[in-house]
Motif scaffolding. Sequence first.
Motif, short mmCIF file in Angstrom:
data_model
loop_
_atom_site.label_atom_id
_atom_site.label_comp_id
_atom_site.label_asym_id
_atom_site.label_seq_id
_atom_site.Cartn_x
_atom_site.Cartn_y
_atom_site.Cartn_z
N LYS A 47 0.83 -1.21 0.00
CA LYS A 47 0.00 0.00 0.00
C LYS A 47 0.86 1.25 0.00
CE LYS A 47 -2.42 -0.86 3.60
NZ LYS A 47 -3.36 -0.76 4.71
N ASP A 48 1.95 1.25 0.80
CA ASP A 48 2.83 2.41 0.84
C ASP A 48 3.47 2.68 -0.53
OD1 ASP A 48 2.24 2.76 3.50
OD2 ASP A 48 4.10 1.83 4.23
N LEU A 49 3.97 1.61 -1.16
CA LEU A 49 4.60 1.79 -2.46
C LEU A 49 3.58 2.20 -3.53
CD1 LEU A 49 7.15 -1.14 -2.51
CD2 LEU A 49 7.63 1.29 -2.33
N MET A 50 2.38 1.64 -3.45
CA MET A 50 1.35 2.00 -4.42
C MET A 50 0.99 3.49 -4.29
SD MET A 50 -0.44 1.03 -6.87
CE MET A 50 -1.19 -0.54 -7.08
N ASN A 51 0.81 3.94 -3.07
CA ASN A 51 0.50 5.36 -2.86
C ASN A 51 1.65 6.24 -3.34
OD1 ASN A 51 -2.00 4.88 -1.75
ND2 ASN A 51 -1.21 4.75 0.33
N PHE A 52 2.89 5.81 -3.08
CA PHE A 52 4.05 6.59 -3.48
C PHE A 52 4.11 6.73 -5.00
CE2 PHE A 52 8.55 6.52 -4.78
CZ PHE A 52 8.92 7.75 -4.29
N TYR A 53 3.95 5.62 -5.71
CA TYR A 53 4.07 5.69 -7.17
C TYR A 53 2.86 6.37 -7.80
CZ TYR A 53 8.27 2.94 -6.99
OH TYR A 53 9.54 2.52 -6.74
N VAL A 54 1.71 6.27 -7.19
CA VAL A 54 0.56 7.01 -7.71
C VAL A 54 0.80 8.50 -7.55
CG1 VAL A 54 -1.85 7.56 -7.23
CG2 VAL A 54 -1.17 5.20 -7.51
N LEU A 55 1.28 8.91 -6.38
CA LEU A 55 1.55 10.33 -6.17
C LEU A 55 2.72 10.81 -7.03
CD1 LEU A 55 1.13 10.61 -2.31
CD2 LEU A 55 -0.37 11.52 -4.06
N LEU A 56 3.69 9.94 -7.28
CA LEU A 56 4.87 10.33 -8.03
C LEU A 56 4.62 10.36 -9.53
CD1 LEU A 56 7.92 10.94 -7.55
CD2 LEU A 56 8.33 8.55 -8.10
N GLY A 57 3.84 9.43 -10.05
CA GLY A 57 3.72 9.32 -11.49
C GLY A 57 2.35 9.52 -12.06
N VAL A 58 1.37 8.85 -11.50
CA VAL A 58 0.04 8.85 -12.12
C VAL A 58 -0.60 10.24 -12.04
CG1 VAL A 58 -2.27 7.86 -11.98
CG2 VAL A 58 -0.28 6.39 -11.70
N ILE A 59 -0.53 10.87 -10.90
CA ILE A 59 -1.18 12.17 -10.75
C ILE A 59 -0.53 13.24 -11.63
CG2 ILE A 59 -1.67 14.04 -9.12
CD1 ILE A 59 -2.21 11.85 -7.03
N PRO A 60 0.82 13.39 -11.63
CA PRO A 60 1.40 14.41 -12.53
C PRO A 60 1.18 14.10 -14.01
CG PRO A 60 2.99 13.80 -10.85
CD PRO A 60 1.85 12.86 -10.72
N LEU A 61 1.32 12.84 -14.41
CA LEU A 61 1.10 12.53 -15.82
C LEU A 61 -0.36 12.70 -16.20
CD1 LEU A 61 3.39 9.42 -16.33
CD2 LEU A 61 3.76 11.76 -17.08
#
Length: 174
Positions: A47-61
Amino acid sequence: MVNWSAFRPLLTSPFLKNALNGAVKRNMSDHRVIPMQPSKWQWNKFKDLMNFYVLLGVIPLGAITLGTNIFIGPATLTKVPEDYTPKYWEYYRHPITRFIARYILNDPQQDYEKYLHMLYEESERARLRQIERMILNRMEKNEDYQAYYYRPVLAKYHRMSKDAADYLKTIRGD
């Protein structure tokens, strides 16, 4: 020996019972243990990694894509001046595709020329292998030695070694 049963009435008195009830008791023979259950560490890490990568990549892209689609939009066809040659990335309709084609991917002409060079190198290797097979067949037919393994000796080093030997001969006086 003292008769221990004489103390029984004292132990059953209400005063002593109240004193024992307020004391700390150790329940060592009870079966109240921590139940075994699987760890949730891996789930929490996921869950921590999923939230991190969503905040890092999915939202800005997602924001960049949404902004590009709203404010820029797809390309439209217009008249091209006669002396202008369009670049290869200008043929794509969407601005994100144009950006990827221009700055990330190779030019199709460059890819084609690299492919042609690879074909040329492979054809040269095939030609050399064919020549080597022909030489081996000819050597087998004539029962010849492996003359193509001969490495020619340079005369320069032979002359240097001869001069050194002559010099040593003059020093020794033989």
